[in-house]
Design an enzyme around this catalytic site. Sequence first.
Site, PDB file in Angstrom:
ATOM      1  N   ALA A 161     -22.188  32.773 -30.796  1.00 28.62           N
ATOM      2  CA  ALA A 161     -22.324  32.547 -29.113  1.00 28.62           C
ATOM      3  C   ALA A 161     -20.847  32.236 -28.536  1.00 28.62           C
ATOM      4  O   ALA A 161     -20.504  32.220 -28.958  1.00 28.62           O
ATOM      5  CB  ALA A 161     -23.611  31.096 -29.078  1.00 28.62           C
ATOM      6  N   SER A 216     -18.866  30.379 -25.398  1.00 30.31           N
ATOM      7  CA  SER A 216     -19.228  29.305 -25.473  1.00 30.31           C
ATOM      8  C   SER A 216     -18.089  28.827 -24.123  1.00 30.31           C
ATOM      9  O   SER A 216     -17.678  26.964 -24.559  1.00 30.31           O
ATOM     10  CB  SER A 216     -19.297  27.874 -26.962  1.00 30.31           C
ATOM     11  OG  SER A 216     -18.417  28.227 -27.343  1.00 30.31           O
ATOM     12  N   TYR A 232     -23.505  28.781 -19.562  1.00 33.64           N
ATOM     13  CA  TYR A 232     -23.403  28.744 -20.226  1.00 33.64           C
ATOM     14  C   TYR A 232     -24.533  27.769 -21.122  1.00 33.64           C
ATOM     15  O   TYR A 232     -25.386  28.058 -21.864  1.00 33.64           O
ATOM     16  CB  TYR A 232     -22.549  27.756 -20.961  1.00 33.64           C
ATOM     17  CG  TYR A 232     -22.391  27.369 -22.490  1.00 33.64           C
ATOM     18  CD1 TYR A 232     -22.377  28.368 -22.881  1.00 33.64           C
ATOM     19  CD2 TYR A 232     -21.870  26.441 -22.925  1.00 33.64           C
ATOM     20  CE1 TYR A 232     -22.599  27.710 -24.540  1.00 33.64           C
ATOM     21  CE2 TYR A 232     -21.542  25.526 -23.802  1.00 33.64           C
ATOM     22  CZ  TYR A 232     -22.064  26.543 -24.942  1.00 33.64           C
ATOM     23  OH  TYR A 232     -22.032  25.904 -25.761  1.00 33.64           O
ATOM     24  N   LYS A 255     -27.996  28.791 -23.199  1.00 33.39           N
ATOM     25  CA  LYS A 255     -28.431  27.857 -24.393  1.00 33.39           C
ATOM     26  C   LYS A 255     -30.280  27.167 -24.361  1.00 33.39           C
ATOM     27  O   LYS A 255     -30.920  27.154 -25.050  1.00 33.39           O
ATOM     28  CB  LYS A 255     -27.759  26.577 -24.624  1.00 33.39           C
ATOM     29  CG  LYS A 255     -26.047  27.360 -25.153  1.00 33.39           C
ATOM     30  CD  LYS A 255     -26.308  27.665 -26.782  1.00 33.39           C
ATOM     31  CE  LYS A 255     -25.209  28.278 -27.479  1.00 33.39           C
ATOM     32  NZ  LYS A 255     -25.531  28.368 -28.654  1.00 33.39           N
ATOM     33  N   PHE A 272      -7.632  16.079 -16.429  1.00 33.74           N
ATOM     34  CA  PHE A 272      -8.628  16.444 -15.136  1.00 33.74           C
ATOM     35  C   PHE A 272      -9.205  15.938 -14.321  1.00 33.74           C
ATOM     36  O   PHE A 272     -10.083  15.548 -15.443  1.00 33.74           O
ATOM     37  CB  PHE A 272      -9.339  18.144 -16.055  1.00 33.74           C
ATOM     38  CG  PHE A 272      -8.448  19.103 -16.436  1.00 33.74           C
ATOM     39  CD1 PHE A 272      -7.553  19.251 -15.646  1.00 33.74           C
ATOM     40  CD2 PHE A 272      -9.015  19.383 -18.112  1.00 33.74           C
ATOM     41  CE1 PHE A 272      -6.771  21.053 -16.575  1.00 33.74           C
ATOM     42  CE2 PHE A 272      -8.727  20.763 -18.253  1.00 33.74           C
ATOM     43  CZ  PHE A 272      -7.441  21.599 -18.305  1.00 33.74           C
ATOM     44  N   ARG A 331     -16.154  11.426 -22.980  1.00 32.46           N
ATOM     45  CA  ARG A 331     -17.291  11.985 -23.360  1.00 32.46           C
ATOM     46  C   ARG A 331     -17.754  11.294 -24.961  1.00 32.46           C
ATOM     47  O   ARG A 331     -16.772  10.862 -25.784  1.00 32.46           O
ATOM     48  CB  ARG A 331     -16.371  13.051 -24.227  1.00 32.46           C
ATOM     49  CG  ARG A 331     -16.355  14.398 -22.243  1.00 32.46           C
ATOM     50  CD  ARG A 331     -17.502  14.767 -22.283  1.00 32.46           C
ATOM     51  NE  ARG A 331     -17.010  15.535 -21.127  1.00 32.46           N
ATOM     52  CZ  ARG A 331     -17.100  15.045 -20.018  1.00 32.46           C
ATOM     53  NH1 ARG A 331     -17.297  13.971 -19.734  1.00 32.46           N
ATOM     54  NH2 ARG A 331     -17.144  15.518 -19.102  1.00 32.46           N
ATOM     55  N   ARG A 378     -11.698  18.820 -13.271  1.00 30.18           N
ATOM     56  CA  ARG A 378     -12.049  20.904 -13.303  1.00 30.18           C
ATOM     57  C   ARG A 378     -13.437  20.324 -13.220  1.00 30.18           C
ATOM     58  O   ARG A 378     -14.342  20.097 -13.236  1.00 30.18           O
ATOM     59  CB  ARG A 378     -12.150  21.371 -14.633  1.00 30.18           C
ATOM     60  CG  ARG A 378     -12.338  21.873 -15.871  1.00 30.18           C
ATOM     61  CD  ARG A 378     -12.281  22.380 -16.928  1.00 30.18           C
ATOM     62  NE  ARG A 378     -12.968  21.026 -18.132  1.00 30.18           N
ATOM     63  CZ  ARG A 378     -12.948  21.272 -19.314  1.00 30.18           C
ATOM     64  NH1 ARG A 378     -11.929  21.706 -19.166  1.00 30.18           N
ATOM     65  NH2 ARG A 378     -13.593  20.564 -19.868  1.00 30.18           N
ATOM     66  N   ASP A 410     -17.403  19.086 -14.430  1.00 26.84           N
ATOM     67  CA  ASP A 410     -17.156  18.198 -15.034  1.00 26.84           C
ATOM     68  C   ASP A 410     -17.559  16.900 -14.844  1.00 26.84           C
ATOM     69  O   ASP A 410     -18.003  16.212 -14.315  1.00 26.84           O
ATOM     70  CB  ASP A 410     -15.884  17.918 -15.726  1.00 26.84           C
ATOM     71  CG  ASP A 410     -15.211  18.644 -16.631  1.00 26.84           C
ATOM     72  OD1 ASP A 410     -15.681  18.968 -17.216  1.00 26.84           O
ATOM     73  OD2 ASP A 410     -13.454  18.560 -17.085  1.00 26.84           O
TER      74      ASP A 410
HETATM   75  N1  UDP Z   1      -9.811  17.549 -20.603  1.00 26.86           N
HETATM   76  C1  UDP Z   1      -8.525  17.350 -19.765  1.00 26.86           C
HETATM   77  N2  UDP Z   1      -7.989  18.369 -20.053  1.00 26.86           N
HETATM   78  C2  UDP Z   1      -7.615  19.239 -20.806  1.00 26.86           C
HETATM   79  C3  UDP Z   1      -8.568  19.470 -21.590  1.00 26.86           C
HETATM   80  C4  UDP Z   1     -10.058  18.724 -21.352  1.00 26.86           C
HETATM   81  O1  UDP Z   1      -8.139  16.057 -19.086  1.00 26.86           O
HETATM   82  O2  UDP Z   1      -6.365  20.168 -20.641  1.00 26.86           O
HETATM   83  C5  UDP Z   1     -11.057  16.341 -19.930  1.00 26.86           C
HETATM   84  C6  UDP Z   1     -12.248  18.190 -19.758  1.00 26.86           C
HETATM   85  O3  UDP Z   1     -11.752  17.584 -17.932  1.00 26.86           O
HETATM   86  C7  UDP Z   1     -12.996  16.716 -19.730  1.00 26.86           C
HETATM   87  C8  UDP Z   1     -12.248  15.902 -21.446  1.00 26.86           C
HETATM   88  O4  UDP Z   1     -10.974  15.919 -21.790  1.00 26.86           O
HETATM   89  O5  UDP Z   1     -13.301  15.673 -19.095  1.00 26.86           O
HETATM   90  C9  UDP Z   1     -13.175  17.100 -22.701  1.00 26.86           C
HETATM   91  O6  UDP Z   1     -13.358  17.901 -21.865  1.00 26.86           O
HETATM   92  P1  UDP Z   1     -13.496  19.282 -23.324  1.00 26.86           P
HETATM   93  O7  UDP Z   1     -13.327  20.876 -23.142  1.00 26.86           O
HETATM   94  O8  UDP Z   1     -12.602  19.406 -24.524  1.00 26.86           O
HETATM   95  O9  UDP Z   1     -14.799  19.321 -23.910  1.00 26.86           O
HETATM   96  P2  UDP Z   1     -15.656  18.976 -22.763  1.00 26.86           P
HETATM   97  O10 UDP Z   1     -16.569  17.995 -22.712  1.00 26.86           O
HETATM   98  O11 UDP Z   1     -15.817  20.422 -21.288  1.00 26.86           O
HETATM   99  O12 UDP Z   1     -16.971  20.035 -23.279  1.00 26.86           O
END
Ligand code: UDP
Length: 326
Positions: free
Chosen positions: A74, A76, A140, A144, A207, A220, A281, A284
């Site tokens: 997929a 993603s 995305y 799914k 972010f 997370r 971001r 989120d």
């Molecule tokens: N994140 C961040 N800086 C980065 C990449 C990710 O602060 O350079 C944060 C992102 O905003 C989220 C967490 O880390 O809150 C996990 O992000 P990731 O993309 O690893 O996984 P997701 O939860 O988006 O699937």
Amino acid sequence: MNILVTGGAGYIGSHVVKELLDTKHQVITYDNLQKGHKEAVLGGKFVEGDLADKELLTTTFKDYNIDAVIHLAADSLVGESMEEPAKYYQNNMVNGLNLLDVMVENNVKNIVFSSTAATYGDVDHIPITEDLPKEPTSVYGRSKLFFEQIMQDYDQAYNLKYISLRYFNASGADESGQIGEDHNPETHLIPIVLQKALGQRDKLAIFGTDYPTRDGTCVRDYIHVTDLAQAHILGIEALADGKESSIYNLGNGDGYSVKEVIETASEVVGKEIEAIAGERRAGDPATLIASSEKIKKELGWKPQYGDLKTIIATAWQWHKNHPQGF
Ligand code: UDP
């Protein structure tokens, strides 16, 4: 069983393949190598192919006498899916339909599907259980979720049985150090933090620092990729034993903030990893933590690498020894 693993050359797929190699089953990886790496497939048979190619899929089912499918192939990336919805609906849904149709045509009834926490969207109930409302905030996530609904219809009409695994934050790398995460571009927090530690990135941005969490950064649920992989094997074996179609969350049940991840990574690598506060971001949610009680109870799944430090240490071993990836 002869098990077809679509997307078996990808990050999670290659760990599924590796775990399957230690079982009595035969593994046939099917991957178009757009994002995957042939070197990540540590054994079994390999077919380079796309799910759009129904003819090749049909030939593969016949040549290898496929008994069951683990479907991970997929696209993603949440951000990309908002800009290129057509790509996501084509690859994740339409091409996935080819796979289901070839299964039905060849009387193959069992599939484990790689789904995602992104099917839930913003939920205000933590930990997240499978029955909570599904309101994905990205294409995305919707692609799914729609595929889960398609499988449900195929179950009803053709008796196709599925187990859908909704992954939270897959992370870490196989203990052997042979395989690990190698995305281009890399968007995930743990590899980005470790690339910063290796001097491969100029800056590491957090972010958002104003979320309603204990330290203002997003929380997370990080789950080790080998624990995820094991769940696929439990799933496919349960279906072979007659289990009904089911949907399970897969996480550790513990949440860590972005700052905690960076601090733990600093401990693992033995030096401070510098980060700057950045903008939020888009898309989120503040906190995503899974309840995985259902899969523990019904399939006996037990995570072996629950601790964040262990997860990051295995990822570090991979990145340190393969700074350029595969
Ligand atoms: N994140 C961040 N800086 C980065 C990449 C990710 O602060 O350079 C944060 C992102 O905003 C989220 C967490 O880390 O809150 C996990 O992000 P990731 O993309 O690893 O996984 P997701 O939860 O988006 O699937």
